[in-house]
Design a protein around this motif. Structure first.
Motif, short mmCIF file in Angstrom:
data_model
loop_
_atom_site.label_atom_id
_atom_site.label_comp_id
_atom_site.label_asym_id
_atom_site.label_seq_id
_atom_site.Cartn_x
_atom_site.Cartn_y
_atom_site.Cartn_z
N ILE A 99 103.11 0.71 95.46
CA ILE A 99 101.74 1.06 95.09
C ILE A 99 101.78 1.68 93.69
N LYS A 100 101.04 1.11 92.76
CA LYS A 100 101.05 1.59 91.37
C LYS A 100 99.75 2.35 91.09
N PHE A 101 99.68 3.57 91.64
CA PHE A 101 98.44 4.33 91.53
C PHE A 101 98.02 4.57 90.07
N ASP A 102 98.98 4.63 89.17
CA ASP A 102 98.63 4.88 87.76
C ASP A 102 97.88 3.70 87.13
N LYS A 103 97.82 2.58 87.85
CA LYS A 103 97.07 1.42 87.37
C LYS A 103 95.74 1.25 88.11
N TRP A 104 95.45 2.15 89.02
CA TRP A 104 94.24 2.04 89.83
C TRP A 104 93.05 2.68 89.13
N GLU A 105 91.89 2.07 89.29
CA GLU A 105 90.61 2.67 88.92
C GLU A 105 89.77 2.68 90.19
N LEU A 106 89.50 3.89 90.70
CA LEU A 106 88.94 4.05 92.03
C LEU A 106 87.47 4.46 91.98
N PRO A 124 79.35 -6.60 88.51
CA PRO A 124 80.75 -6.18 88.42
C PRO A 124 81.55 -6.92 89.49
N ILE A 125 82.79 -7.25 89.16
CA ILE A 125 83.64 -7.94 90.13
C ILE A 125 84.85 -7.06 90.43
N PHE A 126 84.79 -6.37 91.57
CA PHE A 126 85.90 -5.52 91.98
C PHE A 126 87.08 -6.39 92.42
N ASP A 127 88.29 -5.91 92.16
CA ASP A 127 89.47 -6.60 92.68
C ASP A 127 89.53 -6.49 94.20
N LEU A 128 89.07 -5.34 94.72
CA LEU A 128 89.10 -5.13 96.17
C LEU A 128 88.07 -4.09 96.57
N LYS A 161 90.90 -2.51 90.08
CA LYS A 161 89.60 -1.88 90.27
C LYS A 161 89.19 -2.01 91.73
N VAL A 162 89.13 -0.88 92.40
CA VAL A 162 88.91 -0.86 93.84
C VAL A 162 87.83 0.15 94.18
N ALA A 163 87.02 -0.17 95.17
CA ALA A 163 86.01 0.77 95.68
C ALA A 163 86.29 1.02 97.15
N VAL A 164 86.09 2.27 97.57
CA VAL A 164 86.35 2.65 98.96
C VAL A 164 85.12 3.30 99.57
N SER A 165 85.04 3.25 100.88
CA SER A 165 84.00 3.97 101.61
C SER A 165 84.65 5.14 102.37
N GLY A 166 83.86 5.81 103.20
CA GLY A 166 84.38 6.99 103.88
C GLY A 166 84.68 6.74 105.35
#
Length: 261
Positions: free
Chosen positions: A67-74, A146-150, A40-45
């Motif tokens: 990189i295992k994108f199929d396991k990512w929640e963005l 919530p606790i993001f992984d990254l 579980k990852v959050a990104v900025s711009g």
């Protein structure tokens, strides 16, 4: 600074930075998958999505370098109250720079954009995005945050991160996970953002800051603090926070660099 200090990694250029950032993200990914079989990852711009593309879309160098994108929640650390195809949209930027370039063989992440139905009401827009977080992180349980992984973040020339700006009352928000902002000093003014407690409770936080234009604000963040949002994240997260910079961005900054192994 209380507790352990953040990690400052400085590289000659973006081509040296990108592989290190990739290794860091893979380590965070694998830890997340060990914990709960999802990342579980959050990104900025800003310039971040372009750097992420260089890091994440590179050819693997070993069986572990995957990189295992199929396991990512963005998720998005902040977003502008604009349509998803608008040039100011962080989603549109991440889609263009990264998501659209992911080869089918790498899998596709689950992506959580804002609900554009609520663009005219930033409070409702924030509430609806918070519901997405609750659906992913709480799943029927009551959790305080919530606790993001990254979290993958940038730093503005004023020391802001996400849509958390210096001196803004939103820095004092303690209850909401996602908050609206109607008066962003940087256009567009209407946005939503993860709040400071959510940002600082992530398992890992990575800032990417490059270019000589950043060196003055980097000096202030690392040497003075002064309540700047980036400095507040440093202070609260300590060594859970890592900065990936080029040498130009930290020229003259009096703070110990760490070597990236």
């Amino acid at each position: 600074m209380p507790g352990k200090q953040p990690n400052l990694f400085a590289f000659n250029d973006i081509d040296a930075l990108a592989p290190a950032l990739r290794s860091y993200i893979i380590a965070c990914q694998n830890s997340g998958l060990t914990r709960h079989d999802v990342f579980k990852v959050a990104v900025s711009g800003g310039s971040l999505p372009n750097t992420l593309a260089e890091a994440l879309l590179a050819e693997p160098k070993s069986e572990e370098d995957v990189i295992k994108f199929d396991k990512w929640e963005l998720f998005f650390a902040d977003e502008r109250a604009v349509p998803l195809d608008h040039e100011d949209s962080n989603y549109a930027l991440v889609k263009k720079e990264l998501l659209d370039k992911i080869p089918a063989s790498m899998g596709q992440p689950i992506v959580h954009p804002i609900d554009a139905e609520y663009l005219n009401d930033t409070q409702e827009l924030a509430d609806q995005y918070e519901k997405k977080l609750v659906g992913s992180f709480a799943k029927g349980d009551s959790v305080k945050l919530p606790i993001f992984d990254l979290l993958l973040l940038g730093s503005g020339p004023d020391g802001h991160t996400c849509s958390l700006f210096p001196g803004h009352p939103l820095l004092r928000e303690t209850d909401a996970w996602v908050a609206p902002i109607e008066d962003s000093p940087k256009p567009p003014p209407r946005r939503i953002t993860l709040t400071l407690p959510v940002v600082t409770h992530a398992v890992r936080i990575a800032f990417v800051a490059t270019g000589a234009a950043k060196k003055e604000i980097m000096k202030e963040i690392f040497e003075v603090g002064n309540g700047l949002p980036c400095a507040l994240v440093n202070e609260a997260a300590g060594d859970r926070c890592s900065w990936f910079t080029d040498n130009a961005a930290v020229e003259g900054v009096q703070f110990p660099r760490r070597s990236f192994l």
